[in-house]
Structures are given as structure tokens and as C-alpha cells.
Write a protein that holds these residues in place. Sequence first.
Motif, PDB file in Angstrom:
ATOM      1  N   ASN A 135      -7.125   9.107  -0.807  1.00 50.58           N
ATOM      2  CA  ASN A 135      -5.823   9.087  -0.611  1.00 50.58           C
ATOM      3  C   ASN A 135      -5.445   8.427   0.824  1.00 50.58           C
ATOM      4  OD1 ASN A 135      -5.098  10.435  -2.879  1.00 50.58           O
ATOM      5  ND2 ASN A 135      -5.394  12.432  -1.926  1.00 50.58           N
ATOM      6  N   LEU A 136      -6.590   7.551   1.344  1.00 48.75           N
ATOM      7  CA  LEU A 136      -6.329   6.917   2.502  1.00 48.75           C
ATOM      8  C   LEU A 136      -5.822   5.395   2.244  1.00 48.75           C
ATOM      9  CD1 LEU A 136      -8.819   7.973   5.212  1.00 48.75           C
ATOM     10  CD2 LEU A 136      -6.433   8.843   5.124  1.00 48.75           C
ATOM     11  N   PRO A 137      -4.819   5.044   2.736  1.00 49.64           N
ATOM     12  CA  PRO A 137      -4.637   3.444   2.889  1.00 49.64           C
ATOM     13  C   PRO A 137      -5.758   2.657   3.260  1.00 49.64           C
ATOM     14  CG  PRO A 137      -3.390   4.423   4.708  1.00 49.64           C
ATOM     15  CD  PRO A 137      -3.902   5.679   3.950  1.00 49.64           C
ATOM     16  N   VAL A 138      -5.969   1.546   2.655  1.00 47.30           N
ATOM     17  CA  VAL A 138      -7.058   0.461   3.025  1.00 47.30           C
ATOM     18  C   VAL A 138      -6.823  -0.499   3.571  1.00 47.30           C
ATOM     19  CG1 VAL A 138      -9.019  -0.558   2.244  1.00 47.30           C
ATOM     20  CG2 VAL A 138      -8.357   1.586   1.100  1.00 47.30           C
ATOM     21  N   LEU A 139      -7.132  -0.953   4.875  1.00 50.43           N
ATOM     22  CA  LEU A 139      -6.766  -1.974   5.591  1.00 50.43           C
ATOM     23  C   LEU A 139      -7.697  -3.256   5.047  1.00 50.43           C
ATOM     24  CD1 LEU A 139      -5.291  -3.802   7.776  1.00 50.43           C
ATOM     25  CD2 LEU A 139      -6.537  -2.725   9.607  1.00 50.43           C
ATOM     26  N   ARG A 160      -5.134 -12.712   8.072  1.00 50.26           N
ATOM     27  CA  ARG A 160      -4.090 -11.892   7.156  1.00 50.26           C
ATOM     28  C   ARG A 160      -4.775 -10.606   7.007  1.00 50.26           C
ATOM     29  NH1 ARG A 160      -4.010 -15.636   4.523  1.00 50.26           N
ATOM     30  NH2 ARG A 160      -5.677 -15.321   2.838  1.00 50.26           N
ATOM     31  N   ALA A 161      -3.694  -9.588   7.260  1.00 51.00           N
ATOM     32  CA  ALA A 161      -3.920  -8.084   7.140  1.00 51.00           C
ATOM     33  C   ALA A 161      -2.984  -7.562   5.873  1.00 51.00           C
ATOM     34  CB  ALA A 161      -3.581  -7.231   8.491  1.00 51.00           C
ATOM     35  N   SER A 162      -3.581  -6.780   5.110  1.00 49.20           N
ATOM     36  CA  SER A 162      -2.858  -6.520   3.983  1.00 49.20           C
ATOM     37  C   SER A 162      -3.409  -4.828   3.910  1.00 49.20           C
ATOM     38  CB  SER A 162      -3.521  -6.812   2.909  1.00 49.20           C
ATOM     39  OG  SER A 162      -3.205  -8.332   2.783  1.00 49.20           O
ATOM     40  N   ILE A 163      -2.432  -3.979   3.583  1.00 49.01           N
ATOM     41  CA  ILE A 163      -2.283  -2.518   3.598  1.00 49.01           C
ATOM     42  C   ILE A 163      -2.351  -2.057   2.100  1.00 49.01           C
ATOM     43  CG2 ILE A 163      -1.537  -0.142   3.826  1.00 49.01           C
ATOM     44  CD1 ILE A 163      -3.106  -1.105   6.038  1.00 49.01           C
ATOM     45  N   PHE A 164      -3.312  -1.607   1.234  1.00 49.50           N
ATOM     46  CA  PHE A 164      -3.273  -1.044   0.078  1.00 49.50           C
ATOM     47  C   PHE A 164      -3.371   0.471  -0.121  1.00 49.50           C
ATOM     48  CE2 PHE A 164      -4.764  -5.609  -0.260  1.00 49.50           C
ATOM     49  CZ  PHE A 164      -4.480  -6.016  -1.462  1.00 49.50           C
ATOM     50  N   ASP A 165      -2.437   0.801  -1.127  1.00 49.62           N
ATOM     51  CA  ASP A 165      -2.734   2.154  -1.563  1.00 49.62           C
ATOM     52  C   ASP A 165      -3.252   2.268  -2.939  1.00 49.62           C
ATOM     53  OD1 ASP A 165      -1.377   3.374   0.660  1.00 49.62           O
ATOM     54  OD2 ASP A 165       0.542   2.676  -0.097  1.00 49.62           O
ATOM     55  N   GLY A 166      -4.616   2.332  -3.066  1.00 45.72           N
ATOM     56  CA  GLY A 166      -5.204   2.148  -4.288  1.00 45.72           C
ATOM     57  C   GLY A 166      -5.273   0.628  -4.451  1.00 45.72           C
ATOM     58  N   ARG A 167      -4.705   0.314  -5.774  1.00 45.57           N
ATOM     59  CA  ARG A 167      -4.640  -1.133  -6.137  1.00 45.57           C
ATOM     60  C   ARG A 167      -3.140  -1.816  -5.638  1.00 45.57           C
ATOM     61  NH1 ARG A 167      -7.452  -1.774 -11.619  1.00 45.57           N
ATOM     62  NH2 ARG A 167      -9.688  -1.158 -11.099  1.00 45.57           N
ATOM     63  N   ILE A 168      -2.335  -0.871  -5.076  1.00 43.37           N
ATOM     64  CA  ILE A 168      -0.944  -1.371  -4.984  1.00 43.37           C
ATOM     65  C   ILE A 168      -0.749  -1.866  -3.392  1.00 43.37           C
ATOM     66  CG2 ILE A 168       1.770  -0.650  -4.614  1.00 43.37           C
ATOM     67  CD1 ILE A 168       0.979   1.409  -6.737  1.00 43.37           C
ATOM     68  N   LEU A 169      -0.231  -3.258  -3.404  1.00 42.92           N
ATOM     69  CA  LEU A 169      -0.246  -3.655  -1.922  1.00 42.92           C
ATOM     70  C   LEU A 169       1.092  -3.267  -1.344  1.00 42.92           C
ATOM     71  CD1 LEU A 169      -0.812  -5.915   0.045  1.00 42.92           C
ATOM     72  CD2 LEU A 169       0.685  -7.259  -1.234  1.00 42.92           C
ATOM     73  N   ARG A 170       0.872  -2.530  -0.307  1.00 43.14           N
ATOM     74  CA  ARG A 170       2.359  -1.774   0.586  1.00 43.14           C
ATOM     75  C   ARG A 170       2.787  -2.990   1.454  1.00 43.14           C
ATOM     76  NH1 ARG A 170       2.140   3.284   4.711  1.00 43.14           N
ATOM     77  NH2 ARG A 170       0.454   3.866   3.257  1.00 43.14           N
ATOM     78  N   LEU A 175       4.823   0.919  10.041  1.00 43.58           N
ATOM     79  CA  LEU A 175       4.667   0.755   8.590  1.00 43.58           C
ATOM     80  C   LEU A 175       5.531   1.904   7.972  1.00 43.58           C
ATOM     81  CD1 LEU A 175       1.041  -0.599   7.540  1.00 43.58           C
ATOM     82  CD2 LEU A 175       3.153  -1.756   7.415  1.00 43.58           C
ATOM     83  N   PRO A 176       6.077   1.735   6.936  1.00 37.52           N
ATOM     84  CA  PRO A 176       6.663   2.630   6.047  1.00 37.52           C
ATOM     85  C   PRO A 176       5.815   3.536   5.489  1.00 37.52           C
ATOM     86  CG  PRO A 176       6.879   0.657   5.038  1.00 37.52           C
ATOM     87  CD  PRO A 176       6.492   0.319   6.128  1.00 37.52           C
ATOM     88  N   PRO A 177       5.973   4.887   5.422  1.00 38.49           N
ATOM     89  CA  PRO A 177       5.285   5.816   4.751  1.00 38.49           C
ATOM     90  C   PRO A 177       4.757   5.598   3.287  1.00 38.49           C
ATOM     91  CG  PRO A 177       7.301   7.010   4.955  1.00 38.49           C
ATOM     92  CD  PRO A 177       7.570   5.684   5.638  1.00 38.49           C
ATOM     93  N   LYS A 178       3.793   6.091   2.787  1.00 39.46           N
ATOM     94  CA  LYS A 178       3.354   5.906   1.560  1.00 39.46           C
ATOM     95  C   LYS A 178       4.182   6.678   0.609  1.00 39.46           C
ATOM     96  CE  LYS A 178      -0.351   6.751  -2.024  1.00 39.46           C
ATOM     97  NZ  LYS A 178      -1.761   7.630  -1.928  1.00 39.46           N
ATOM     98  N   LYS A 179       4.997   5.947  -0.644  1.00 35.18           N
ATOM     99  CA  LYS A 179       5.758   6.600  -1.446  1.00 35.18           C
ATOM    100  C   LYS A 179       5.115   7.389  -2.280  1.00 35.18           C
ATOM    101  CE  LYS A 179       8.856   2.435  -1.256  1.00 35.18           C
ATOM    102  NZ  LYS A 179       9.604   1.372  -1.856  1.00 35.18           N
TER     103      LYS A 179
END
Length: 208
Positions: free
Chosen positions: A125-129, A153-163, A204-208
Amino acid sequence: MKNMTCRFSTALTAVFILSSSLLLAACATDQQAAALFDLGPLRSHTPVNASAPLPALSIADIKAPIWLDSQAMFYRLNYANDLQPRPYSASKWTMAPAQLFLLRLKSRLSQAGGVVVPASDGAVNLPVLRIEADDFSQGFDSAGKSSANIAMRASIFDGRILRAQKMFVKQVPTTSADAQGGAAALAVASDAIIDEMTVWLATLPPKK
């Protein structure tokens, strides 16, 4: 005749052994003479506008192009051929620059109060940078003028979803147009990008 052939063969063997020894000695001397650089010691520092709490993160290994995935320190002669990255022959990083940046990033985030774990630990359940490095080199506009260039280029993923995703680019003039000046400027540029990443992560906005 047979004795002469044996002597000739023995002489050739001796020459081969001597040549190999000299080559190995030269290689060893080159390795010993190579100057090693990193990003310097971590200093106490609080990023500007990073008052919001940092989210707990998993951080994946930074992806870098093949030419950056080594200890080589690269530069470009923008006034001659800016399409050709060239390695310094007598100067190297202590490890691949992506690894140096990753260690610095983790330390800075922890210093700012963040919780950081490697993505390989599989924290639930942790976002991945995830970070992709496009450039980490020194560019020469002339023989006596250069600058450090970093693009990531930095990307934040919640599982497979790009936040969220953001490009970070920084250029810092060097104080000297050589490997030492390049390393120092790349360290400054790295810290500047890490500061910007820290602020970005904190807002960053919180995880939905």
C-alpha cells in the motif's frame, strides 16, 4: 637446428610474457591514477517550501540509458559535436551516477522526515517513486566554459496506476572546465533537483 628453434621459441615466449606484464602494469597504473568522485558529504538542509509532511514511499532503482550505467564521467563538446557523449579517461564516479543520486535522494528525504523503503522490499500500500535519468553529464560550450546538466523524470505509482509525473531539469555552471568542476556542479544540480522533488512529493494529492 633443433636447439636454435627451441631458443627462438623460448625467446618469443619471454617477449610475450614481458609484453603481457607491461600491459597489465600499465592497466593497473591507469586504474590507480584514476581520480574518483561522488556527490560529497550530506549536509544538514531543509528544502524551501517543504513544510508539508512527506508521504511514506517505496523508491525503485533509477533507470538510466546504457551509456550512463557505469562509473564513467561523461562530457559533451557542444561546440564540436553535442551528439557524442565522451568519457573522461582519468576520472570516474565511485559508482554509477544513478546510484549516487538515489542514495542522495533517500538520505535527503529521510533527513526531511520522510519514510523511505526500497521497492524491492515489497511494502504493501505504499506509493512507488520511479525515476528515469535522461542526462547526467557535463557540457562544454567552449574549451574554457562548461556546465552540469541533469534531466530526470519522476513518476508516482499506486500499484499500476500513475498518480503523478514531473520532469526535473537543472543546469549549473562549473567553477572550472574540468572533471573536478563538473563533479562539483553535478553535486549542486543533484541537490537542487532533490529539493524540487521533495517539495513536489510533499504537495502531491493523497491517494484516492
